[in-house]
Design an enzyme around this catalytic site. Sequence first.
Site, PDB file in Angstrom:
ATOM      1  N   ASP A   1      89.371  79.982  37.432  1.00  0.00           N
ATOM      2  CA  ASP A   1      89.598  80.209  36.008  1.00  0.00           C
ATOM      3  C   ASP A   1      88.582  79.468  35.158  1.00  0.00           C
ATOM      4  O   ASP A   1      88.011  80.025  34.214  1.00  0.00           O
ATOM      5  CB  ASP A   1      91.006  79.756  35.620  1.00  0.00           C
ATOM      6  CG  ASP A   1      92.083  80.585  36.274  1.00  0.00           C
ATOM      7  OD1 ASP A   1      91.754  81.598  36.918  1.00  0.00           O
ATOM      8  OD2 ASP A   1      93.264  80.210  36.146  1.00  0.00           O
TER       9      ASP A   1
ATOM     10  N   TYR B   1     104.263  78.471  42.011  1.00  0.00           N
ATOM     11  CA  TYR B   1     102.828  78.416  42.317  1.00  0.00           C
ATOM     12  C   TYR B   1     102.559  77.257  43.270  1.00  0.00           C
ATOM     13  O   TYR B   1     101.844  77.400  44.265  1.00  0.00           O
ATOM     14  CB  TYR B   1     102.046  78.247  41.006  1.00  0.00           C
ATOM     15  CG  TYR B   1     100.540  78.298  41.136  1.00  0.00           C
ATOM     16  CD1 TYR B   1      99.827  79.413  40.706  1.00  0.00           C
ATOM     17  CD2 TYR B   1      99.818  77.225  41.665  1.00  0.00           C
ATOM     18  CE1 TYR B   1      98.445  79.462  40.803  1.00  0.00           C
ATOM     19  CE2 TYR B   1      98.436  77.271  41.772  1.00  0.00           C
ATOM     20  CZ  TYR B   1      97.762  78.384  41.335  1.00  0.00           C
ATOM     21  OH  TYR B   1      96.390  78.426  41.447  1.00  0.00           O
TER      22      TYR B   1
END
Length: 343
Positions: free
Chosen positions: A152, A201
Amino acid sequence: MTGFATAPGRVNLIGEHIDYNGGTVLPAALSVGVSVELAPVNDDTVEITADQYDMSAQRQLSDDAVGDWSDASVGALREANALGLLSGGAKIAIRSNIPQGAGLSSSAALTVAILKAARNAVGASTPGDQDIAIAARRVENDYLGVPCGIMDQFAVAIATPGTAMALNTASLEYELLELPKEYTFVVIHSGVSRKLTDGRYKERKVECDEVKAYFETDDLCSLEQGDIAASSLHEAARRRAVHCVTEHRRVLATVAALKAGDVETIGAMMNASHISMRDDFEMSVEPIDGLVASSIGLGAIGARLTGGGFGGCIVALVEESRKERWQTRVLGAHPDAWFVCEA
């Protein structure tokens, strides 16, 4: 002196949950993003205003993360101090048109934009964008406690709208690629928000770390499926490993197809990726699965969940000339979903 910077959101075209497992990923920068105006101050106070929130936040550089929307800004300013860009706090004004909880890297875009704004405020030429990305990841990992990989931050620090980044997360070598002409990647929010700090996650990362410890390698994506099948790992860990190994190979096939202009292969890899995320990595939810199925059934060349999973957005590859009718039909079938943007 005031510094100003922007950073785009990103959509991952393919390559989910392999950026912390040694794989290659293919994110693309978006037209939506974050802009930051930053004015350094002479003490340790942090004052933050954001157009997505009604109130401002007053913090101190010494504050730990407390689960507040302002945490990412505090963490980024602490990192800016560690890099020698600042010697205290700052007043920060944030503007963003990235939907929160969409899986489009709003947190990464914010931390990158703050670090770039701090660099601009002091007129520095260093650190470069790659080092900014690495520093932004430290904010996520060490301050916010999100065990994300580097994808990211690299995508939002370096890529520009209209390009995809083929990033080898093991070596940090990357290549910027043009997106196919006459086709578009459409991002649609499922209506289900997600938050990476909710624990799921992290559970997936822990399972991947079990596999890496078992095989004594940090490069999970280079394993062979036969070795995984023959291992004594528990079933969930084996399936997570299978996803990572096959996803890495799907990314490589997609990169080759993108260079060749082979949109059918790109779509096939996206479809296979979603099945793997749904069945092997178990990171999808029913509204996402339904939205992906409708997208393909109504004419998308390929569609898949994008982002960390458990909600958020899908990305679909659609022929430009059919996009509007396709989108109207998809959203008509899913009243809770909405169009976000295109890549």
